[in-house]
Scaffold this motif. Structure first.
Motif, PDB file in Angstrom:
ATOM      1  N   MET A 167     -27.866  64.488  -0.554  1.00  0.00           N
ATOM      2  CA  MET A 167     -29.313  64.547  -0.442  1.00  0.00           C
ATOM      3  C   MET A 167     -29.802  63.288   0.271  1.00  0.00           C
ATOM      4  O   MET A 167     -29.519  62.184  -0.142  1.00  0.00           O
ATOM      5  CB  MET A 167     -29.910  64.644  -1.844  1.00  0.00           C
ATOM      6  CG  MET A 167     -31.386  64.738  -1.862  1.00  0.00           C
ATOM      7  SD  MET A 167     -31.907  65.060  -3.569  1.00  0.00           S
ATOM      8  CE  MET A 167     -33.608  64.772  -3.385  1.00  0.00           C
ATOM      9  N   SER A 168     -30.530  63.472   1.350  1.00  0.00           N
ATOM     10  CA  SER A 168     -31.016  62.311   2.105  1.00  0.00           C
ATOM     11  C   SER A 168     -32.305  61.788   1.471  1.00  0.00           C
ATOM     12  O   SER A 168     -33.132  62.548   0.999  1.00  0.00           O
ATOM     13  CB  SER A 168     -31.258  62.686   3.563  1.00  0.00           C
ATOM     14  OG  SER A 168     -32.322  63.598   3.648  1.00  0.00           O
ATOM     15  N   ARG A 169     -32.436  60.492   1.487  1.00  0.00           N
ATOM     16  CA  ARG A 169     -33.633  59.859   0.942  1.00  0.00           C
ATOM     17  C   ARG A 169     -34.533  59.452   2.096  1.00  0.00           C
ATOM     18  O   ARG A 169     -34.080  58.913   3.093  1.00  0.00           O
ATOM     19  CB  ARG A 169     -33.248  58.632   0.132  1.00  0.00           C
ATOM     20  CG  ARG A 169     -32.448  58.997  -1.106  1.00  0.00           C
ATOM     21  CD  ARG A 169     -32.131  57.790  -1.923  1.00  0.00           C
ATOM     22  NE  ARG A 169     -33.383  57.113  -2.258  1.00  0.00           N
ATOM     23  CZ  ARG A 169     -33.434  55.888  -2.746  1.00  0.00           C
ATOM     24  NH1 ARG A 169     -32.343  55.201  -2.942  1.00  0.00           N
ATOM     25  NH2 ARG A 169     -34.589  55.328  -3.037  1.00  0.00           N
ATOM     26  N   TYR A 170     -35.814  59.685   1.940  1.00  0.00           N
ATOM     27  CA  TYR A 170     -36.779  59.297   2.959  1.00  0.00           C
ATOM     28  C   TYR A 170     -37.026  57.798   2.850  1.00  0.00           C
ATOM     29  O   TYR A 170     -37.243  57.265   1.773  1.00  0.00           O
ATOM     30  CB  TYR A 170     -38.095  60.062   2.763  1.00  0.00           C
ATOM     31  CG  TYR A 170     -39.152  59.639   3.732  1.00  0.00           C
ATOM     32  CD1 TYR A 170     -39.124  60.087   5.036  1.00  0.00           C
ATOM     33  CD2 TYR A 170     -40.151  58.766   3.355  1.00  0.00           C
ATOM     34  CE1 TYR A 170     -40.081  59.679   5.940  1.00  0.00           C
ATOM     35  CE2 TYR A 170     -41.115  58.359   4.247  1.00  0.00           C
ATOM     36  CZ  TYR A 170     -41.064  58.815   5.535  1.00  0.00           C
ATOM     37  OH  TYR A 170     -42.009  58.409   6.435  1.00  0.00           O
ATOM     38  N   ARG A 171     -36.955  57.118   3.977  1.00  0.00           N
ATOM     39  CA  ARG A 171     -37.235  55.679   4.036  1.00  0.00           C
ATOM     40  C   ARG A 171     -38.110  55.398   5.249  1.00  0.00           C
ATOM     41  O   ARG A 171     -38.037  56.090   6.246  1.00  0.00           O
ATOM     42  CB  ARG A 171     -35.947  54.880   4.177  1.00  0.00           C
ATOM     43  CG  ARG A 171     -35.040  54.999   2.986  1.00  0.00           C
ATOM     44  CD  ARG A 171     -33.743  54.274   3.262  1.00  0.00           C
ATOM     45  NE  ARG A 171     -32.779  54.611   2.244  1.00  0.00           N
ATOM     46  CZ  ARG A 171     -32.100  53.720   1.554  1.00  0.00           C
ATOM     47  NH1 ARG A 171     -32.246  52.452   1.795  1.00  0.00           N
ATOM     48  NH2 ARG A 171     -31.249  54.104   0.638  1.00  0.00           N
ATOM     49  N   ILE A 172     -38.851  54.343   5.145  1.00  0.00           N
ATOM     50  CA  ILE A 172     -39.666  53.898   6.277  1.00  0.00           C
ATOM     51  C   ILE A 172     -38.830  52.942   7.101  1.00  0.00           C
ATOM     52  O   ILE A 172     -38.229  52.008   6.572  1.00  0.00           O
ATOM     53  CB  ILE A 172     -40.946  53.192   5.796  1.00  0.00           C
ATOM     54  CG1 ILE A 172     -41.831  54.159   5.013  1.00  0.00           C
ATOM     55  CG2 ILE A 172     -41.710  52.604   6.974  1.00  0.00           C
ATOM     56  CD1 ILE A 172     -43.063  53.513   4.436  1.00  0.00           C
ATOM     57  N   ASN A 173     -38.788  53.167   8.396  1.00  0.00           N
ATOM     58  CA  ASN A 173     -38.109  52.254   9.310  1.00  0.00           C
ATOM     59  C   ASN A 173     -38.963  50.984   9.411  1.00  0.00           C
ATOM     60  O   ASN A 173     -40.101  51.036   9.865  1.00  0.00           O
ATOM     61  CB  ASN A 173     -37.957  52.922  10.678  1.00  0.00           C
ATOM     62  CG  ASN A 173     -37.320  52.024  11.702  1.00  0.00           C
ATOM     63  OD1 ASN A 173     -37.064  50.849  11.453  1.00  0.00           O
ATOM     64  ND2 ASN A 173     -37.071  52.568  12.867  1.00  0.00           N
ATOM     65  N   PRO A 174     -38.448  49.828   8.972  1.00  0.00           N
ATOM     66  CA  PRO A 174     -39.250  48.610   8.993  1.00  0.00           C
ATOM     67  C   PRO A 174     -39.743  48.230  10.391  1.00  0.00           C
ATOM     68  O   PRO A 174     -40.765  47.563  10.528  1.00  0.00           O
ATOM     69  CB  PRO A 174     -38.327  47.532   8.434  1.00  0.00           C
ATOM     70  CG  PRO A 174     -37.080  48.195   8.021  1.00  0.00           C
ATOM     71  CD  PRO A 174     -37.115  49.620   8.455  1.00  0.00           C
ATOM     72  N   GLY A 175     -39.029  48.651  11.421  1.00  0.00           N
ATOM     73  CA  GLY A 175     -39.458  48.355  12.789  1.00  0.00           C
ATOM     74  C   GLY A 175     -40.756  49.038  13.168  1.00  0.00           C
ATOM     75  O   GLY A 175     -41.439  48.625  14.100  1.00  0.00           O
ATOM     76  N   GLU A 176     -41.114  50.100  12.446  1.00  0.00           N
ATOM     77  CA  GLU A 176     -42.375  50.804  12.723  1.00  0.00           C
ATOM     78  C   GLU A 176     -43.576  50.025  12.191  1.00  0.00           C
ATOM     79  O   GLU A 176     -44.698  50.249  12.624  1.00  0.00           O
ATOM     80  CB  GLU A 176     -42.352  52.189  12.076  1.00  0.00           C
ATOM     81  CG  GLU A 176     -41.356  53.137  12.689  1.00  0.00           C
ATOM     82  CD  GLU A 176     -41.395  54.496  12.006  1.00  0.00           C
ATOM     83  OE1 GLU A 176     -42.442  54.854  11.429  1.00  0.00           O
ATOM     84  OE2 GLU A 176     -40.376  55.192  12.056  1.00  0.00           O
ATOM     85  N   LEU A 177     -43.356  49.118  11.250  1.00  0.00           N
ATOM     86  CA  LEU A 177     -44.453  48.366  10.636  1.00  0.00           C
ATOM     87  C   LEU A 177     -44.535  46.974  11.265  1.00  0.00           C
ATOM     88  O   LEU A 177     -44.294  45.964  10.628  1.00  0.00           O
ATOM     89  CB  LEU A 177     -44.229  48.278   9.116  1.00  0.00           C
ATOM     90  CG  LEU A 177     -43.989  49.613   8.407  1.00  0.00           C
ATOM     91  CD1 LEU A 177     -43.770  49.384   6.916  1.00  0.00           C
ATOM     92  CD2 LEU A 177     -45.109  50.598   8.652  1.00  0.00           C
ATOM     93  N   ARG A 178     -44.899  46.943  12.538  1.00  0.00           N
ATOM     94  CA  ARG A 178     -44.846  45.690  13.294  1.00  0.00           C
ATOM     95  C   ARG A 178     -46.184  44.957  13.386  1.00  0.00           C
ATOM     96  O   ARG A 178     -46.267  43.891  13.970  1.00  0.00           O
ATOM     97  CB  ARG A 178     -44.289  45.960  14.686  1.00  0.00           C
ATOM     98  CG  ARG A 178     -45.137  46.882  15.526  1.00  0.00           C
ATOM     99  CD  ARG A 178     -44.438  47.220  16.841  1.00  0.00           C
ATOM    100  NE  ARG A 178     -45.107  48.278  17.543  1.00  0.00           N
ATOM    101  CZ  ARG A 178     -44.926  49.577  17.325  1.00  0.00           C
ATOM    102  NH1 ARG A 178     -44.098  49.975  16.390  1.00  0.00           N
ATOM    103  NH2 ARG A 178     -45.592  50.472  18.005  1.00  0.00           N
TER     104      ARG A 178
END
Length: 110
Positions: A1-12
């Motif tokens: 099961m894949s977990r949803y994560r926020i790519n930290p590079g998107e929060l620049r």
């Protein structure tokens, strides 16, 4: 099961979330002061033409989508300060109802 994560590079971007703090002086005059409540990292994205036309049925004023990590208590009566720009929060979406990411639909104030 894949977990949803926020790519930290998107929060620049660094933004400040502000809340309206009305105060009344001894003469009964109400002054509107915006109080800084949070400094967070965010992704700020102009609404594309396709998204704009889809959003037009709801609110044609929406100009940007701001993505932040989930924070409880963010409300549509707040605003975002980004450098010298101000964005009014029109809608708050708990993306996928997972308490991981908030998408803030905003309009830029000029």
């Amino acid at each position: 099961m894949s977990r949803y994560r926020i790519n930290p590079g998107e929060l620049r971007h660094r933004i400040t979330i502000q809340k309206l703090n009305n105060s009344q002086n001894e003469y009964g005059e109400v002054s509107e002061l915006w109080e800084d409540i949070l400094n967070v990292r965010a992704g700020i994205y102009p609404i594309s033409g396709k998204e704009f036309f889809a959003a037009e049925t709801v609110n044609s004023e929406i100009s940007h989508k701001v993505k932040i990590r989930y924070i409880e208590g963010i409300m549509p009566n707040m605003r975002i300060k980004f450098n010298n720009r101000i964005f009014s929060i029109e809608s708050v979406i708990n993306f996928q109802e997972r308490n991981i990411e908030l998408q803030l639909l905003c309009k830029e104030l000029i």
